[in-house]
Design a protein around this motif. Structure first.
Motif, PDB file in Angstrom:
ATOM      1  N   TRP A 418      42.013  66.074  42.492  1.00 58.91           N
ATOM      2  CA  TRP A 418      40.864  66.344  43.322  1.00 58.91           C
ATOM      3  C   TRP A 418      39.497  66.306  42.678  1.00 58.91           C
ATOM      4  CZ3 TRP A 418      37.499  70.420  42.166  1.00 58.91           C
ATOM      5  CH2 TRP A 418      37.608  71.320  41.269  1.00 58.91           C
ATOM      6  N   PHE A 419      39.498  66.589  41.143  1.00 58.57           N
ATOM      7  CA  PHE A 419      38.259  66.464  40.545  1.00 58.57           C
ATOM      8  C   PHE A 419      38.086  65.252  40.343  1.00 58.57           C
ATOM      9  CE2 PHE A 419      35.854  66.137  36.602  1.00 58.57           C
ATOM     10  CZ  PHE A 419      35.072  67.329  36.938  1.00 58.57           C
ATOM     11  N   GLY A 420      39.022  64.329  40.007  1.00 59.48           N
ATOM     12  CA  GLY A 420      38.522  62.842  39.907  1.00 59.48           C
ATOM     13  C   GLY A 420      37.730  62.564  41.322  1.00 59.48           C
ATOM     14  N   VAL A 421      37.965  62.886  42.370  1.00 57.15           N
ATOM     15  CA  VAL A 421      37.155  62.418  43.726  1.00 57.15           C
ATOM     16  C   VAL A 421      35.896  62.919  43.660  1.00 57.15           C
ATOM     17  CG1 VAL A 421      37.136  62.422  46.275  1.00 57.15           C
ATOM     18  CG2 VAL A 421      39.244  62.374  45.008  1.00 57.15           C
ATOM     19  N   ILE A 422      35.849  64.315  43.086  1.00 54.76           N
ATOM     20  CA  ILE A 422      34.452  64.984  43.060  1.00 54.76           C
ATOM     21  C   ILE A 422      33.550  64.397  41.960  1.00 54.76           C
ATOM     22  CG2 ILE A 422      33.199  66.782  42.404  1.00 54.76           C
ATOM     23  CD1 ILE A 422      34.615  67.563  44.874  1.00 54.76           C
ATOM     24  N   PHE A 423      34.345  63.791  40.669  1.00 55.63           N
ATOM     25  CA  PHE A 423      33.757  63.337  39.712  1.00 55.63           C
ATOM     26  C   PHE A 423      33.125  61.858  40.134  1.00 55.63           C
ATOM     27  CE2 PHE A 423      33.013  61.356  35.381  1.00 55.63           C
ATOM     28  CZ  PHE A 423      32.424  62.414  34.878  1.00 55.63           C
ATOM     29  N   PHE A 424      33.919  61.157  40.900  1.00 58.71           N
ATOM     30  CA  PHE A 424      33.623  59.805  41.433  1.00 58.71           C
ATOM     31  C   PHE A 424      32.136  60.178  42.417  1.00 58.71           C
ATOM     32  CE2 PHE A 424      33.390  57.019  44.737  1.00 58.71           C
ATOM     33  CZ  PHE A 424      33.443  55.614  44.363  1.00 58.71           C
TER      34      PHE A 424
END
Lengths: 609, 56
Positions: A418-424
């Motif tokens: 989920w953080f990967g999506v936020i970071f994106f």
């Protein structure tokens, strides 16, 4: 590689929701107060947080986060000197010393673009055209860096091809900048800024916690100095928490000159002469607003550039402790006590035998420094028995030496999905806020500074709007083409450094001289800009080995050498800014000293009591 | 100190934080120090800027 490189429906919904929120906020903004100019027209004050975060979001892009973060993963924490300069120069000096004089001069002269500011200050159509041309021609290089950064992350995170990611990124950018989001809408910028802040704080805390705390994490990294790959060690790399070796006259000092002159000074000083940032000062209401924006701006930049540099460096420690296991056979023991060795990487074939992995760069068996954790017996392709070792390595091993992929690879491997999506989203925010300013600057440079000035259109604006839109589309196409074509070592950071350095050498003396001195003349400014740009371009094409060899001209005149000064280390590693900026400054002073001062009436207009 | 042996890197690490602290202190000290006024010239400039934006 661990982590999940896929794109699911939830990811798509979250990303679309974010894009919708951004669009909705932009639309709300358009109905009412939307840009800094509107605040000023209304006689109101933008909240300092909005002003500072909006400026910071324009300043910081995927280039800083992915590009320079990745370079820190390769070269280490010496890059933190750039954070010092980003805050000290990009915020403190820019806001405290240059912000108010720029604002005043711009308003006195009625200037709305950076080239127009220079042109009006020196009463020179030529200076405005010259500055506009530099921006129009070279800004796409910086835009390409931003676009590459976002696309590499999206490709890694969602498991899609780089080309597909680039196409999507270009389409989102076009949708954002062409119809209406082109001018910085401060609330949208601010939303984007807050997403970036959240992502960076989480990333920093998570990384330190996963490595046992601040001191423990740094100590682990310090203890890994013997794992520096040989090619980097030969350039002067002494570990990820150490400065590169300093000296002159041997290639073992090349890294110091690359890190300090190109990355730290080039970008750290170059920020002062960034056209899209300079014009921001003109939209500020008062000196007080500038003063109040300083604390927020300083903390924002600390988070935005400090975090990726620290995390990029620490990703080496994380991969060495938690990265996927790699296999191979020992080529050379680095430290027997700590069980570290240089290992020839191998993979198991379908028949169960082990064969060497061939590096696509060198076409030789790939080797990597490794912390060994397992030893077993195995058979190679010829049926011979050998000792197979398994262990973990540094970040660059997992990205096959590509620094630009270090931050994306770390996020994917170490962080929750989920953080990967936020970071994106944070990267998307960073890219959009920067690119909207970049393309606005490209558009105004082409329409207002080039087309109107060259055609002597004066105040007839309508035709130039078409030129602006056309210029933006051309700029976007050039940027996408560069991103698509050029995929070299830490290209994001290098493109950024080239553009920042070029701006510094071409504009900085004339810009600051025009703000603080009444003695600087039109001829001095034009000569300074010409010398700054010429020396920079000459240096890039013929001296700085990495860029010169990519451009290719130097090989033609030297029978294949990568620099005119290839036999004189460390000249081929020195950044153009070291030569071009002093040359430009000296030219400004000397030519101004021997040419007629500007007329008093104009000076009174520029600097009324 | 902090697990970083090289004094120059440590200086950069702490220097970056110090710069931000200096920024915070500066902002607090100068919070109301400068005048906050919009002159007719400022407003004229903003109107012109807005016109360019609107055209765009």
């Amino acid at each position: 590689m661990t982590g999940h490189s896929s794109v699911g429906w939830v990811d798509i919904v979250v990303i679309l929701a974010y894009l919708f929120a951004t669009g909705y906020l932009g639309w709300l903004g358009y109905r009412g107060t939307r840009s800094a100019a509107d605040f000023l027209v209304g006689g109101r004050s933008a909240h300092p947080i909005i002003m500072a975060v909006s400026y910071g979001a324009t300043f910081i892009s995927t280039a800083a986060i992915v590009g320079f973060g990745g370079v820190a993963g390769l070269f280490g924490m010496s890059l933190l000197w750039l954070t010092v300069l980003n805050i000290g120069v990009g915020i403190l000096i820019a806001f405290i010393l240059l912000g108010e004089p720029t604002r005043r001069l711009g308003h006195h002269l009625g200037a709305h673009t950076f080239p127009e500011l220079l042109g009006q200050r020196y009463q020179s159509r030529g200076i405005q055209i010259f500055a506009g041309a530099i921006i129009f021609l070279f800004m796409p290089l910086y835009s390409a860096a931003v676009m590459t950064g976002g696309s590499i992350f999206a490709a890694t995170q969602f498991g899609i091809d780089f080309e597909v990611a680039l196409l999507i990124f270009a389409l989102i950018t076009a949708a954002y900048v062409i119809p209406g989001g082109i001018k910085a809408v401060m609330y949208t910028d601010t939303l984007q800024g807050f997403v970036m802040v959240f992502a960076m704080i989480f990333l920093l805390i998570f990384t330190y916690m996963s490595l046992g705390g601040i001191t423990e994490a740094h100590s682990t990294l310090t203890d890994m100095a013997d794992l520096v790959p040989a090619p980097l060690a030969q350039m002067g790399h002494q570990g990820w928490t150490a400065m590169p070796a300093f000296g002159w006259g041997a290639t073992t000092y090349d890294l110091w000159w690359t890190v300090i002159t190109a990355l730290v000074l080039g970008v750290g000083i170059g920020v002062l002469a960034q056209p899209q940032l300079v014009v921001r000062f003109m939209t500020v209401r008062s000196r007080r607003e500038l003063d109040r924006a300083v604390p927020i701006g300083a903390v924002f930049i600390l988070l935005m550039v400090g975090t990726p540099f620290v995390v990029g460096s620490l990703s080496n420690a994380w991969f060495a402790q938690n990265g996927p296991l790699l296999q191979g056979k020992v080529v050379e023991v680095i430290d027997a006590e700590k069980d570290r060795a240089l290992v020839e990487l191998m993979q198991q074939g379908e028949s169960g035998t082990w064969t060497s992995i061939i590096s696509p760069k060198t076409q030789a068996p790939a080797r990597a420094p490794m912390i060994i954790s397992e030893r077993t017996s195995a058979q190679d392709g010829a049926g011979a028995t050998f000792e197979l070792v398994a262990g973990r390595s540094i970040a660059a091993t997992y990205t096959k030496g590509d620094a630009d992929k270090i931050i994306p690879a770390f996020i994917m491997a170490a962080m929750p999905h989920w953080f990967g999506v936020i970071f994106f989203l944070a990267l998307l925010a960073a890219a959009m806020s920067t690119m909207s300013s970049q393309f606005h600057t490209i558009g105004t440079a082409a329409g207002r500074d080039l087309y109107e000035r060259i055609a002597e259109k004066g105040h007839q604006r309508e035709p130039s709007i078409l030129v602006m839109r056309l210029a933006i589309m051309i700029g976007l196409l050039i940027a996408v083409t560069i991103s698509y074509t050029v995929r070299q070592e830490y290209v994001i950071a290098r493109f950024t450094a080239i553009f920042f350095g070029l701006c510094a050498a071409s504009f900085l003396p004339a810009y600051i001289g025009g703000l603080i001195s009444k003695r600087v003349t039109r001829a001095g400014a034009l000569a300074s800009m010409t010398v700054g740009m010429s020396v920079s371009l000459f240096w890039l094409a013929f001296i700085k080995a990495r860029e010169a060899s990519a451009i290719g001209l130097v090989q033609l005149v030297t029978d294949g050498k990568t620099s005119l000064l290839a036999d004189y280390p460390n000249w081929p590693s020195v950044d153009p800014i070291i030569i071009a900026l002093p040359a430009s400054l000296l030219t400004l002073i000397l030519v101004s000293a021997v040419t007629r001062p500007p007329d008093q009436a104009h000076l009174r207009r520029c600097f009324p009591r | 100190m902090l697990g970083i042996d090289d004094p120059y890197v440590l200086m950069a690490y702490l220097g970056a934080i110090s710069m931000a602290v200096i920024g915070i202190i500066y902002g607090l000290v100068r919070r109301n120090a400068a005048r906050d006024e919009v002159t007719p010239e400022d407003r004229l400039w903003a109107l012109d800027e807005k016109k360019v934006d609107d055209d765009f």
